[in-house]
Design an enzyme around this catalytic site. Structure first.
Site, PDB file in Angstrom:
ATOM      1  N   GLU A 118      -0.215  -7.734   3.614  1.00  0.00           N
ATOM      2  CA  GLU A 118       0.763  -6.933   4.267  1.00  0.00           C
ATOM      3  C   GLU A 118       1.490  -8.054   5.403  1.00  0.00           C
ATOM      4  O   GLU A 118       0.792  -8.102   6.536  1.00  0.00           O
ATOM      5  CB  GLU A 118       0.104  -5.978   5.118  1.00  0.00           C
ATOM      6  CG  GLU A 118      -0.405  -4.825   3.993  1.00  0.00           C
ATOM      7  CD  GLU A 118      -0.860  -3.460   4.458  1.00  0.00           C
ATOM      8  OE1 GLU A 118      -0.546  -3.153   5.777  1.00  0.00           O
ATOM      9  OE2 GLU A 118      -1.725  -2.920   3.944  1.00  0.00           O
TER      10      GLU A 118
ATOM     11  N   TYR B  94      -3.294  11.137   7.763  1.00  0.00           N
ATOM     12  CA  TYR B  94      -3.369  11.068   9.213  1.00  0.00           C
ATOM     13  C   TYR B  94      -2.171  11.318   9.701  1.00  0.00           C
ATOM     14  O   TYR B  94      -1.095  11.436   8.869  1.00  0.00           O
ATOM     15  CB  TYR B  94      -3.962   9.658   9.667  1.00  0.00           C
ATOM     16  CG  TYR B  94      -2.841   8.583   9.236  1.00  0.00           C
ATOM     17  CD1 TYR B  94      -2.932   8.024   7.893  1.00  0.00           C
ATOM     18  CD2 TYR B  94      -1.997   8.069  10.050  1.00  0.00           C
ATOM     19  CE1 TYR B  94      -2.289   6.791   7.329  1.00  0.00           C
ATOM     20  CE2 TYR B  94      -0.809   7.253   9.837  1.00  0.00           C
ATOM     21  CZ  TYR B  94      -1.370   6.468   8.283  1.00  0.00           C
ATOM     22  OH  TYR B  94      -0.269   5.566   7.815  1.00  0.00           O
TER      23      TYR B  94
ATOM     24  N   GLY C  26      -4.164  -4.026   6.553  1.00  0.00           N
ATOM     25  CA  GLY C  26      -3.140  -4.241   7.684  1.00  0.00           C
ATOM     26  C   GLY C  26      -3.706  -5.005   8.687  1.00  0.00           C
ATOM     27  O   GLY C  26      -3.772  -4.561   9.835  1.00  0.00           O
TER      28      GLY C  26
ATOM     29  N   TRP D 246      -4.378   7.031   1.786  1.00  0.00           N
ATOM     30  CA  TRP D 246      -5.010   6.267   2.823  1.00  0.00           C
ATOM     31  C   TRP D 246      -5.371   7.363   3.913  1.00  0.00           C
ATOM     32  O   TRP D 246      -4.344   7.826   4.748  1.00  0.00           O
ATOM     33  CB  TRP D 246      -4.205   5.156   3.392  1.00  0.00           C
ATOM     34  CG  TRP D 246      -4.548   4.462   4.578  1.00  0.00           C
ATOM     35  CD1 TRP D 246      -4.637   4.771   5.853  1.00  0.00           C
ATOM     36  CD2 TRP D 246      -5.519   3.377   4.528  1.00  0.00           C
ATOM     37  NE1 TRP D 246      -5.316   3.939   6.521  1.00  0.00           N
ATOM     38  CE2 TRP D 246      -5.919   3.203   5.850  1.00  0.00           C
ATOM     39  CE3 TRP D 246      -6.225   2.679   3.302  1.00  0.00           C
ATOM     40  CZ2 TRP D 246      -6.935   2.087   6.059  1.00  0.00           C
ATOM     41  CZ3 TRP D 246      -7.144   1.662   3.690  1.00  0.00           C
ATOM     42  CH2 TRP D 246      -7.688   1.721   5.034  1.00  0.00           C
TER      43      TRP D 246
END
Ligand SMILES: *[C@@H]1O[C@H](CO)[C@@H](O)[C@H](O)[C@H]1NC(C)=O
Ligand SMILES: *[C@@H]1O[C@H](CO)[C@@H](O)[C@H](O)[C@H]1NC(C)=O
Ligand SMILES: *[C@@H]1O[C@H](CO)[C@@H](O)[C@H](O)[C@H]1NC(C)=O
Ligand SMILES: *[C@@H]1O[C@H](CO)[C@@H](O)[C@H](O)[C@H]1NC(C)=O
Length: 392
Positions: A159, A281, A116, A371
């Site tokens: 990405e 997260y 990212g 992730w």
């Protein structure tokens, strides 16, 4: 067995059918050999219990409990835009496979390239993919680095492709990459490297029309569909949101929309080529009123928890909860949230992870990925939950 690596036996079968010179016994032997090949090259048949390890996450690779995973992604190799070769950011990448195989000798590792990194990183992929010669340099370099460092596969995290030109060139890249992987395996006598990718999970994140779906289906073992970050404080300042809902009865975007409507029904990538993303997260908002703390409660933008900040990982969210935050699971959206005072966090806990993994299984996906594994708590609560819901 229904999953992937089907191209190996298919290609060989075609050759066989065209040959008139095979005797029955040769034919039988070849069939047996093919079946052996088929089963041995098809270790993903039990599914993909995947997890990304990010080298800068604070979690040492040796601390990963790899027994909860079938595949671990080592993130991220970079693309050098001067040479179009890939580079490793840390020497730990070279020992990653041996390290994680200590606790689980069967775990497979993939070297993840990109990440990212925003438009700057995306444009490096875009430029590399434009020319035949730079694509070849990239492909050869990726295979060489994967083999030299004992990875079982490669994972492309571009990405994101963001134009029709990108779409065309990514299609070329994937066709050529698979051809090179096949050729390398033929020459080396080794099992073909796996080829996966991380892709946008929703038009809310990045337009899905710029993915070459047919080339993905033909050439990739599977793709990791990033169905998270759908509703975040950056874009939704005024109200609390489920950051990665599986369902969305009052809106468009959700995990099931991204997977089932977009990737399966519109793009026509088969379910057994898709893994669903599980975010380890969450995102914090600041409530307008501490007493109004449901989903879509009034908010004043991003919040922050004492340890973990505005995008806390699960282990930090657990500390926040252990220090008194109230928890709620909303099964309509499939999201967890917790709050204390005016701080509110939307995240995935055992209930949402279970529900997403059950969903993945029920619609025939190849599996799931997290992730990132360093976000789990010290007891590997989320990894353990996902693994046990998926089953052996
Ligand atoms: C460049 O790559 C494209 C896509 O794979 C291919 O069709 C074309 O023939 C290649 N051109 C040359 C000069 O090799
Ligand atoms: C949030 O509230 C502000 C001020 O009340 C308003 O101007 C803005 O349009 C709202 N934003 C959204 C995304 O609703
Ligand atoms: C989930 O939250 C929505 C929005 O507040 C609410 O309408 C719905 O009833 C909740 N679902 C459950 C199962 O509580
Ligand atoms: C981990 O498990 C131990 C023993 O089961 C328990 O005492 C501890 O509270 C757990 N820690 C977390 C962070 O869940």
């Amino acid at each position: 067995m229904k999953y992937q690596n089907l191209y190996t036996p298919y290609t060989k079968k075609k050759t066989m059918a065209n040959s008139n010179t095979l005797s029955l016994s040769t034919f039988t032997i070849i069939v047996l050999v093919l079946q052996l090949n088929f089963f041995s090259s098809n270790a993903e048949a039990a599914g993909v219990k995947g997890g990304y390890w990010y080298y800068d996450s604070g979690l040492d690779a040796s601390a990963i409990d790899s027994s909860y995973f079938t595949h671990l992604f080592c993130a991220f190799a970079d693309l050098d835009s001067n040479t179009n070769k890939i580079t490793l950011p840390s020497s730990t990448f070279s020992t990653f496979t041996q390290t994680v195989q200590k606790k689980n000798p069967a775990v497979k590792t993939l070297l993840s390239i990109g990440g990212g990194g925003g438009p700057t990183l995306a444009s490096k992929f875009s430029t590399m993919a434009k020319q035949n010669s730079s694509r070849k340099t990239f492909i050869d370099s990726s295979i060489q680095v994967a083999r030299a460092n004992n990875f079982h596969g490669l994972d492309l995290d571009w990405e994101y492709p963001n134009s029709n030109t990108d779409k065309t060139n990514l299609g070329f890249l994937l066709n050529e990459w698979r051809a090179a992987i096949k050729q390398e395996a033929r020459i080396s006598g080794k099992t073909q490297l796996l080829l996966s990718g991380a892709v946008s999970g929703s038009n809310q994140i990045s337009p899905l029309q710029y993915y070459p779906a047919q080339a993905i289906t033909n050439n990739m073992d599977w793709i990791n569909v990033m169905v998270y970050d759908l509703f975040i404080p950056d874009g939704y300042r005024n109200s609390t949101q489920p950051p990665a809902p599986l369902y969305n009865p009052t809106g468009i975007f959700s995990g099931s929309e991204g997977i089932n409507v977009s990737w399966i029904n519109q793009l026509k990538v088969p379910p057994n080529k898709l893994a669903i993303g599980l975010p380890f997260y969450g995102y914090a908002w600041t409530l307008v009123n501490a007493n109004v703390h449901g989903l879509f409660a009034g908010a004043n933008g991003a919040g922050s928890i004492p340890s973990g900040g505005s995008t806390p990982v699960y282990r930090d969210i657990r500390s926040f909860i252990n220090n008194g935050a109230q928890t709620v699971y909303n099964s309509t959206y499939v999201t967890n949230y917790c709050y204390s005072g005016t701080t509110w966090v939307g995240y995935d806990d055992t209930q949402s992870v279970s529900s997403k993994v059950s969903y993945a299984k029920s619609i025939g996906l190849i599996g799931y990925f997290a992730w990132q594994v360093g976000g789990d708590d010290n007891n590997w609560t989320l990894s353990k939950t996902a693994s046990s819901i998926w089953g052996p």
